[in-house]
Design an enzyme around this catalytic site. Structure first.
Site, PDB file in Angstrom:
ATOM      1  N   ASP A  53      37.211 -38.568 -10.194  1.00 48.83           N
ATOM      2  CA  ASP A  53      38.336 -38.273 -11.090  1.00 48.83           C
ATOM      3  C   ASP A  53      38.042 -38.842 -12.479  1.00 48.83           C
ATOM      4  O   ASP A  53      37.629 -39.999 -12.610  1.00 48.83           O
ATOM      5  CB  ASP A  53      39.628 -38.884 -10.536  1.00 48.83           C
ATOM      6  CG  ASP A  53      40.845 -38.398 -11.301  1.00 48.83           C
ATOM      7  OD1 ASP A  53      41.373 -37.342 -10.947  1.00 48.83           O
ATOM      8  OD2 ASP A  53      41.260 -39.088 -12.255  1.00 48.83           O
ATOM      9  N   ILE A  54      38.244 -38.024 -13.510  1.00 47.10           N
ATOM     10  CA  ILE A  54      37.986 -38.474 -14.885  1.00 47.10           C
ATOM     11  C   ILE A  54      39.041 -39.494 -15.302  1.00 47.10           C
ATOM     12  O   ILE A  54      40.243 -39.280 -15.112  1.00 47.10           O
ATOM     13  CB  ILE A  54      37.998 -37.276 -15.861  1.00 47.10           C
ATOM     14  CG1 ILE A  54      36.895 -36.268 -15.493  1.00 47.10           C
ATOM     15  CG2 ILE A  54      37.807 -37.743 -17.300  1.00 47.10           C
ATOM     16  CD1 ILE A  54      36.920 -35.015 -16.344  1.00 47.10           C
ATOM     17  N   ASP A 113      38.457 -28.698 -21.672  1.00 45.99           N
ATOM     18  CA  ASP A 113      37.744 -27.750 -20.816  1.00 45.99           C
ATOM     19  C   ASP A 113      36.240 -27.922 -20.937  1.00 45.99           C
ATOM     20  O   ASP A 113      35.497 -27.850 -19.939  1.00 45.99           O
ATOM     21  CB  ASP A 113      38.126 -26.314 -21.188  1.00 45.99           C
ATOM     22  CG  ASP A 113      39.535 -25.949 -20.740  1.00 45.99           C
ATOM     23  OD1 ASP A 113      40.117 -26.720 -19.951  1.00 45.99           O
ATOM     24  OD2 ASP A 113      40.050 -24.910 -21.181  1.00 45.99           O
ATOM     25  N   GLU A 120      41.236 -32.450 -13.263  1.00 44.16           N
ATOM     26  CA  GLU A 120      40.048 -33.232 -13.599  1.00 44.16           C
ATOM     27  C   GLU A 120      39.415 -33.867 -12.368  1.00 44.16           C
ATOM     28  O   GLU A 120      38.641 -34.816 -12.472  1.00 44.16           O
ATOM     29  CB  GLU A 120      40.409 -34.332 -14.604  1.00 44.16           C
ATOM     30  CG  GLU A 120      41.312 -35.413 -14.081  1.00 44.16           C
ATOM     31  CD  GLU A 120      42.798 -35.118 -14.224  1.00 44.16           C
ATOM     32  OE1 GLU A 120      43.582 -36.066 -14.282  1.00 44.16           O
ATOM     33  OE2 GLU A 120      43.164 -33.924 -14.276  1.00 44.16           O
ATOM     34  N   ASN A 156      42.712 -34.663 -23.595  1.00 47.76           N
ATOM     35  CA  ASN A 156      43.434 -33.445 -23.989  1.00 47.76           C
ATOM     36  C   ASN A 156      44.371 -33.710 -25.160  1.00 47.76           C
ATOM     37  O   ASN A 156      44.470 -32.909 -26.097  1.00 47.76           O
ATOM     38  CB  ASN A 156      44.217 -32.894 -22.802  1.00 47.76           C
ATOM     39  CG  ASN A 156      43.349 -32.138 -21.823  1.00 47.76           C
ATOM     40  OD1 ASN A 156      42.329 -31.553 -22.213  1.00 47.76           O
ATOM     41  ND2 ASN A 156      43.713 -32.157 -20.567  1.00 47.76           N
TER      42      ASN A 156
END
Length: 326
Positions: free
Chosen positions: A203-204, A220, A246, A211
């Protein structure tokens, strides 16, 4: 519902956020062989295959809630006779009288059926040509060539449809549906052979901040670059997929807990030290789990998710294996 929509040449339904159908047009009813009163109020999963039911709950509804729309999803509907109808699904959520409503449009994949009908027609022509073999030899050879061409077209179309249904549109890696099938396959192999395998849930860290700071187009591009980076670092037999948003997951065949954690730590460093195209720095948190005889499809995912939660709580940019969670 607008009269043109009622008689539109494509299938149409409206659902509430839970998936219960509140409106339906005539084409949808015609395809599935139901009366309106048999559909209104029923959940969409009643006309889906088992795989597609899982897909609806694990990808479709989360994506609608997150992005407000789903585009070009290949699924199969089941009509009243139990036959499967392949369709492309597009959906959008909007607010009607302060209540969320999900509109869904279905387009039948008729081209494949048309090709199959052409093939059956050519096979009948072949049978007739056999009866008059001496007179129709040249025509028979032509028909053989045409059959081969049509079979090749059908095979190519099947491969393209399969790839479309199993590929994440943004990152071009496998999607949640493909991951679910691969996980089921590895669990079945474990039950027969006892071959160990592990999962990494990636997971980022602070992706919302990416964003908010740089915009969704940059977000993206980060997802695309990360998917490519992870793919380069894993083995040829490993399988990576985007679960949505993500979050990514990696299946590691023939990999025990120690090996899985070592790879996860390596991925932490690779991501942190990578040159990112549109941002200064990126890190990920990783939760690992290894399948045991007491596990199921649900528990191994829950274990990896709990380990990921601990990694986030420990400051992010780290990897935790579930067996190390005290």
């Amino acid at each position: 519902m607008d009269d043109r929509l009622i008689d539109a040449p494509c299938g149409f339904i409206s659902m509430d956020p839970s998936g219960c159908i509140i409106e339906v047009n005539n084409r949808y009813l015609y395809w599935l062989g139901y009366r309106r009163e048999e559909v209104i109020g029923k959940h969409i999963e009643t006309v889906l295959t088992k795989v597609n039911r899982m897909f609806i709950h694990t990808y479709f509804f989360p994506t609608i809630q997150l992005h407000g729309s789903v585009e070009e999803v290949y699924i199969n509907l089941t009509n009243s006779a139990g036959d499967s109808i392949p369709v492309l699904l597009n959906a959008r959520q909007y607010i009607q009288d302060s209540v969320p409503v999900i509109d869904c449009v279905f387009i039948q994949m008729r081209q494949r059926m048309d090709y199959e009908m052409e093939l059956r027609s050519l096979q009948k022509t072949t049978e007739k040509a056999y009866k008059d073999r001496e007179e129709a030899f040249a025509q028979l050879e032509k028909v053989y060539l045409e059959i081969a061409r049509k079979q090749g077209e059908i095979l190519q179309m099947n491969n393209e449809l399969l790839k479309l249904s199993n590929t994440d549109k943004l990152t071009n890696i496998s999607n949640r549906r493909f991951f679910q099938e691969e996980l089921e396959r590895h669990i079945e192999h474990y039950s027969k052979e006892g071959t160990v395998f592990s999962l990494l849930m990636v997971d980022i860290d602070h992706f919302k901040k990416v964003n908010d700071t740089y915009g969704h187009l940059v977000g993206d591009s980060v997802l695309i670059q990360l998917a490519g980076l992870l793919t380069q670092e894993i083995g040829p037999e490993d399988r990576i997929a985007r679960l949505g948003g993500e979050e990514f997951v990696i299946i590691l065949p023939e990999t025990d807990a120690k090996e899985a954690l070592e790879l996860a730590v390596k991925l932490n460093k690779v991501v942190e030290n990578a040159d990112w195209e549109n941002i200064d720095r990126l890190t990920v948190s990783i939760g690992a789990s290894t399948f045991t005889k007491n596990d199921t499809e649900v528990t191994i995912l829950n274990c990896a998710d709990q380990a990921l939660y601990i990694a986030k709580a420990n400051g992010r940019n780290c990897a935790i294996h579930f067996q190390d969670v005290g």
